[in-house]
Write a protein that holds these residues in place. Structure first.
Motif, PDB file in Angstrom:
ATOM      1  N   MET A   1     -15.393  17.189 -11.121  1.00  0.00           N
ATOM      2  CA  MET A   1     -14.732  15.835 -10.929  1.00  0.00           C
ATOM      3  C   MET A   1     -15.929  15.066 -10.605  1.00  0.00           C
ATOM      4  SD  MET A   1     -11.511  14.508  -8.747  1.00  0.00           S
ATOM      5  CE  MET A   1     -11.482  15.677  -7.674  1.00  0.00           C
ATOM      6  N   ALA A   2     -16.111  13.910 -10.990  1.00  0.00           N
ATOM      7  CA  ALA A   2     -17.247  12.852 -10.620  1.00  0.00           C
ATOM      8  C   ALA A   2     -17.416  12.205  -9.167  1.00  0.00           C
ATOM      9  CB  ALA A   2     -17.355  11.773 -11.372  1.00  0.00           C
ATOM     10  N   ARG A   3     -18.170  12.137  -8.656  1.00  0.00           N
ATOM     11  CA  ARG A   3     -18.051  11.827  -7.095  1.00  0.00           C
ATOM     12  C   ARG A   3     -18.017  10.018  -7.356  1.00  0.00           C
ATOM     13  NH1 ARG A   3     -20.870  12.721  -1.759  1.00  0.00           N
ATOM     14  NH2 ARG A   3     -20.987  10.681  -0.764  1.00  0.00           N
ATOM     15  N   LYS A   4     -16.975   9.472  -6.454  1.00  0.00           N
ATOM     16  CA  LYS A   4     -16.792   7.930  -6.432  1.00  0.00           C
ATOM     17  C   LYS A   4     -17.382   7.498  -5.321  1.00  0.00           C
ATOM     18  CE  LYS A   4     -12.376   8.364  -8.366  1.00  0.00           C
ATOM     19  NZ  LYS A   4     -10.887   8.197  -8.348  1.00  0.00           N
ATOM     20  N   ASN A   5     -18.114   6.358  -5.393  1.00  0.00           N
ATOM     21  CA  ASN A   5     -18.948   5.499  -4.368  1.00  0.00           C
ATOM     22  C   ASN A   5     -18.161   4.503  -3.991  1.00  0.00           C
ATOM     23  OD1 ASN A   5     -21.138   7.334  -4.176  1.00  0.00           O
ATOM     24  ND2 ASN A   5     -22.298   6.390  -5.623  1.00  0.00           N
ATOM     25  N   TYR A   6     -17.252   4.542  -2.831  1.00  0.00           N
ATOM     26  CA  TYR A   6     -16.518   3.518  -2.132  1.00  0.00           C
ATOM     27  C   TYR A   6     -17.369   2.256  -1.639  1.00  0.00           C
ATOM     28  CZ  TYR A   6     -12.490   6.273  -3.964  1.00  0.00           C
ATOM     29  OH  TYR A   6     -11.524   6.933  -4.444  1.00  0.00           O
ATOM     30  N   GLY A   7     -17.098   0.974  -1.901  1.00  0.00           N
ATOM     31  CA  GLY A   7     -17.525   0.164  -1.048  1.00  0.00           C
ATOM     32  C   GLY A   7     -16.886   0.134   0.161  1.00  0.00           C
ATOM     33  N   GLU A   8     -17.458  -0.830   1.133  1.00  0.00           N
ATOM     34  CA  GLU A   8     -16.541  -0.970   2.547  1.00  0.00           C
ATOM     35  C   GLU A   8     -15.294  -1.802   2.267  1.00  0.00           C
ATOM     36  OE1 GLU A   8     -18.046  -3.747   5.685  1.00  0.00           O
ATOM     37  OE2 GLU A   8     -19.139  -2.025   6.295  1.00  0.00           O
ATOM     38  N   ASP A   9     -15.324  -2.471   1.241  1.00  0.00           N
ATOM     39  CA  ASP A   9     -13.854  -3.166   1.046  1.00  0.00           C
ATOM     40  C   ASP A   9     -13.015  -2.313   0.481  1.00  0.00           C
ATOM     41  OD1 ASP A   9     -14.951  -5.456   2.216  1.00  0.00           O
ATOM     42  OD2 ASP A   9     -15.638  -6.403   0.141  1.00  0.00           O
ATOM     43  N   ASP A  10     -13.366  -1.583  -0.295  1.00  0.00           N
ATOM     44  CA  ASP A  10     -12.550  -0.577  -0.714  1.00  0.00           C
ATOM     45  C   ASP A  10     -12.096   0.541  -0.014  1.00  0.00           C
ATOM     46  OD1 ASP A  10     -12.919  -1.445  -3.364  1.00  0.00           O
ATOM     47  OD2 ASP A  10     -14.871  -0.395  -3.851  1.00  0.00           O
ATOM     48  N   ILE A  11     -13.036   1.055   0.996  1.00  0.00           N
ATOM     49  CA  ILE A  11     -12.508   1.921   2.096  1.00  0.00           C
ATOM     50  C   ILE A  11     -11.457   1.307   3.125  1.00  0.00           C
ATOM     51  CG2 ILE A  11     -13.339   3.358   3.996  1.00  0.00           C
ATOM     52  CD1 ILE A  11     -16.012   3.550   2.617  1.00  0.00           C
ATOM     53  N   LEU A  12     -11.478   0.194   3.304  1.00  0.00           N
ATOM     54  CA  LEU A  12     -10.442  -0.608   4.388  1.00  0.00           C
ATOM     55  C   LEU A  12      -9.378  -0.704   3.486  1.00  0.00           C
ATOM     56  CD1 LEU A  12     -12.945  -3.163   6.039  1.00  0.00           C
ATOM     57  CD2 LEU A  12     -11.937  -1.138   7.132  1.00  0.00           C
ATOM     58  N   ARG A  13      -9.273  -1.120   2.271  1.00  0.00           N
ATOM     59  CA  ARG A  13      -8.018  -1.331   1.438  1.00  0.00           C
ATOM     60  C   ARG A  13      -7.369   0.046   1.247  1.00  0.00           C
ATOM     61  NH1 ARG A  13      -7.340  -0.058  -3.450  1.00  0.00           N
ATOM     62  NH2 ARG A  13      -9.513   0.173  -3.899  1.00  0.00           N
ATOM     63  N   LEU A  14      -8.173   1.221   1.025  1.00  0.00           N
ATOM     64  CA  LEU A  14      -7.472   2.409   0.973  1.00  0.00           C
ATOM     65  C   LEU A  14      -6.959   2.959   2.311  1.00  0.00           C
ATOM     66  CD1 LEU A  14     -10.289   4.301  -1.381  1.00  0.00           C
ATOM     67  CD2 LEU A  14      -7.753   3.353  -1.860  1.00  0.00           C
ATOM     68  N   ILE A  15      -7.573   2.653   3.457  1.00  0.00           N
ATOM     69  CA  ILE A  15      -7.248   3.022   4.743  1.00  0.00           C
ATOM     70  C   ILE A  15      -5.882   2.502   4.956  1.00  0.00           C
ATOM     71  CG2 ILE A  15      -7.433   2.823   7.127  1.00  0.00           C
ATOM     72  CD1 ILE A  15     -10.598   3.572   6.668  1.00  0.00           C
ATOM     73  N   ARG A  16      -5.936   1.263   4.765  1.00  0.00           N
ATOM     74  CA  ARG A  16      -4.725   0.376   4.986  1.00  0.00           C
ATOM     75  C   ARG A  16      -3.323   0.942   3.769  1.00  0.00           C
ATOM     76  NH1 ARG A  16      -1.146  -1.564   7.920  1.00  0.00           N
ATOM     77  NH2 ARG A  16      -0.092  -3.373   7.329  1.00  0.00           N
ATOM     78  N   GLU A  17      -3.744   1.229   2.729  1.00  0.00           N
ATOM     79  CA  GLU A  17      -2.578   1.812   1.884  1.00  0.00           C
ATOM     80  C   GLU A  17      -2.155   3.059   2.319  1.00  0.00           C
ATOM     81  OE1 GLU A  17      -3.839   2.136  -2.203  1.00  0.00           O
ATOM     82  OE2 GLU A  17      -4.649   0.267  -2.162  1.00  0.00           O
ATOM     83  N   VAL A  18      -3.118   3.946   2.863  1.00  0.00           N
ATOM     84  CA  VAL A  18      -2.491   4.993   3.392  1.00  0.00           C
ATOM     85  C   VAL A  18      -1.475   4.805   4.758  1.00  0.00           C
ATOM     86  CG1 VAL A  18      -3.196   7.150   4.483  1.00  0.00           C
ATOM     87  CG2 VAL A  18      -4.483   6.492   2.451  1.00  0.00           C
ATOM     88  N   GLU A  19      -1.926   3.858   5.542  1.00  0.00           N
ATOM     89  CA  GLU A  19      -1.095   3.467   6.779  1.00  0.00           C
ATOM     90  C   GLU A  19      -0.008   3.111   6.238  1.00  0.00           C
ATOM     91  OE1 GLU A  19      -3.592   1.209   8.942  1.00  0.00           O
ATOM     92  OE2 GLU A  19      -4.788   2.795   9.578  1.00  0.00           O
ATOM     93  N   VAL A  20       0.211   2.163   5.023  1.00  0.00           N
ATOM     94  CA  VAL A  20       1.275   1.504   4.679  1.00  0.00           C
ATOM     95  C   VAL A  20       2.395   2.557   4.233  1.00  0.00           C
ATOM     96  CG1 VAL A  20       2.197   0.220   2.921  1.00  0.00           C
ATOM     97  CG2 VAL A  20       0.601  -0.682   4.392  1.00  0.00           C
ATOM     98  N   HIS A  21       1.757   3.593   3.227  1.00  0.00           N
ATOM     99  CA  HIS A  21       2.723   4.662   2.964  1.00  0.00           C
ATOM    100  C   HIS A  21       2.991   5.498   4.288  1.00  0.00           C
ATOM    101  CE1 HIS A  21       2.056   4.074  -1.213  1.00  0.00           C
ATOM    102  NE2 HIS A  21       0.821   4.002  -1.376  1.00  0.00           N
ATOM    103  N   CYS A  22       2.220   5.766   5.056  1.00  0.00           N
ATOM    104  CA  CYS A  22       2.871   6.509   6.350  1.00  0.00           C
ATOM    105  C   CYS A  22       3.810   5.907   6.992  1.00  0.00           C
ATOM    106  CB  CYS A  22       1.567   6.615   7.297  1.00  0.00           C
ATOM    107  SG  CYS A  22       0.349   8.099   6.425  1.00  0.00           S
ATOM    108  N   ASN A  23       3.716   4.415   7.475  1.00  0.00           N
ATOM    109  CA  ASN A  23       4.687   3.807   7.674  1.00  0.00           C
ATOM    110  C   ASN A  23       6.088   3.678   7.062  1.00  0.00           C
ATOM    111  OD1 ASN A  23       3.196   3.032   9.929  1.00  0.00           O
ATOM    112  ND2 ASN A  23       2.499   1.310   9.225  1.00  0.00           N
ATOM    113  N   SER A  24       5.919   4.054   5.872  1.00  0.00           N
ATOM    114  CA  SER A  24       7.399   4.000   4.981  1.00  0.00           C
ATOM    115  C   SER A  24       7.974   5.338   4.955  1.00  0.00           C
ATOM    116  CB  SER A  24       6.961   3.314   3.240  1.00  0.00           C
ATOM    117  OG  SER A  24       6.316   4.539   2.991  1.00  0.00           O
TER     118      SER A  24
END
Length: 100
Positions: A1-24
């Motif tokens: 599997m290829a390594r993905k390089n996430y930018g700071e904006d992508d990282i913050l968006r993904l953290i927020r998405e996980v938190e939203v899923h956890c809250n649901s």
């Protein structure tokens, strides 16, 4: 599997998405799988970016075009149930002065 390089904006968006899923109602492992990242990445990123305070969050929002100030950031954090960062006193003001 290829390594993905996430930018700071992508990282913050993904953290927020996980938190939203956890809250649901999902647990962290399933929320991370739904988002497409590993739980190791999530915990590492969360630890790295947990120090974001009102100023930094406000700067990001203003860069995206929001008209927001410190108090609006604090209010929106409280409404969403997020923990506000603790205010730290200046260490130099805490030390008692001695007359010599």
């Amino acid at each position: 599997m290829a390594r993905k390089n996430y930018g700071e904006d992508d990282i913050l968006r993904l953290i927020r998405e996980v938190e939203v899923h956890c809250n649901s109602g999902l647990d962290v492992m399933n929320a991370c799988n739904t988002t497409g990242i590993s739980d190791k990445n999530y915990y590492g990123w969360r630890k790295q970016y947990e120090r974001f305070g009102n100023r930094m969050i406000g700067e990001f929002l203003r860069a995206e075009g929001w008209h927001i100030n410190r108090k609006n950031v604090e209010r929106s954090w409280r409404e969403k149930g997020l923990a506000l960062p603790a205010h730290h006193k200046n260490a130099s003001n805490d030390t008692p002065k001695t007359d010599q």
